[in-house]
Design an enzyme around this catalytic site. Structure first.
Site, PDB file in Angstrom:
ATOM      1  CB  SER A 277      -0.882  -0.001   1.255  1.00 45.34           C
ATOM      2  OG  SER A 277      -1.526   1.246   1.433  1.00 45.34           O
TER       3      SER A 277
ATOM      4  CE1 TYR B  12      -4.163  -1.989   5.204  1.00 46.58           C
ATOM      5  CE2 TYR B  12      -3.380   0.212   4.667  1.00 46.58           C
ATOM      6  CZ  TYR B  12      -3.818  -1.037   4.269  1.00 46.58           C
ATOM      7  OH  TYR B  12      -3.907  -1.330   2.931  1.00 46.58           O
TER       8      TYR B  12
END
Length: 247
Positions: free
Chosen positions: A145, A158
């Site tokens: 990501s 995250y």
């Protein structure tokens, strides 16, 4: 469907293939002539996707998969190898993103992200690496990501898992001379990530931003397809794919 030569046909395993980037990658790679082996927990969606790909002339199969369970991952990989005699590519795509501030103490969400995003990636590598070593080559694609490069409020855990996936990928790359390793890091992308738990207010904000900015999952699938299509001596190590308007 495209018609590459037989030598270009690869056996590609994709985790988290029931929706979003995983499903888009299955469509892209099947269209490129590869045989895709799809894994996820939602078997009904996998069945529908395999039927779609086959109807379009592609080669595809599926198996139920829980990336948090090493035995499940090994069974997924072993079955593919037993059927095809080789594994050319593993796309570690499965991921979750239940965001919240750290002081919300949503420990169950933290553990879920660690188990799926990081441990799931490790399980995939553990299951496939002996086969890749044994056959003298292969390719591991880890979907990280843009959160592997920056930290934002409400996303600390995250981001920690995605930083870890990027570090793990670099370590595997440095230890490998015959296995290619690619990290693909999407920004806002059309997917179900924003619908999976976390703080309701944060989830609503992420969903709103996604609706405004998100690129189609096919854009990330195209990046994965590009990396896989390179010659065996060319390793595309990192690709960051984000909306032009994303800050």
């Amino acid at each position: 469907m495209n018609s590459p030569t037989t030598a270009d046909h690869k056996i590609v395993l994709i985790t988290g293939a029931s929706s979003g980037i995983g499903a888009a990658t299955a469509r892209r790679l099947a269209a490129d002539g590869h045989h895709v082996v799809l894994g996820a927990r939602r078997v009904d969606r996998l069945e529908a996707l395999v039927a779609e790909l086959r109807a379009a002339g592609g080669r595809a199969e599926h198996r139920e998969l829980d990336v948090t369970d090493l035995d499940s991952v090994r069974a997924f990989v072993d079955a593919a190898h037993e059927r095809h005699g080789r594994i050319d590519v593993l796309v570690n795509n499965a991921g979750v993103m239940p965001l919240s501030r750290i002081d919300a103490l949503r420990v169950d969400d933290w553990n879920l992200m660690i188990d799926v995003n990081l441990r799931g990636t490790l399980h995939g590598i553990a299951a496939v690496l002996p086969y890749l070593r044994g056959q003298g080559g292969g390719h591991v694609v880890n979907v990280a990501s843009v959160s592997a490069y920056r930290v934002d409020p409400t996303a600390a855990v995250y981001c920690a898992t995605k930083f870890a996936v990027r570090a793990l990928s670099e370590g595997l790359r440095q230890e490998s001379r015959d296995i290619r390793v690619t990290v693909v890091s999407p920004g806002y992308t059309e997917s179900e990530l924003a619908d999976q738990g976390g703080d309701p207010e944060v989830r609503a904000a992420v969903r709103a931003a996604s609706q405004e900015l998100a690129i189609p999952a096919s854009a990330v699938a195209d990046a994965i397809g590009y990396a896989i299509a390179q010659p065996a001596n060319v390793d595309v190590n990192e690709l960051v794919v984000r909306p032009t308007a994303q800050g």
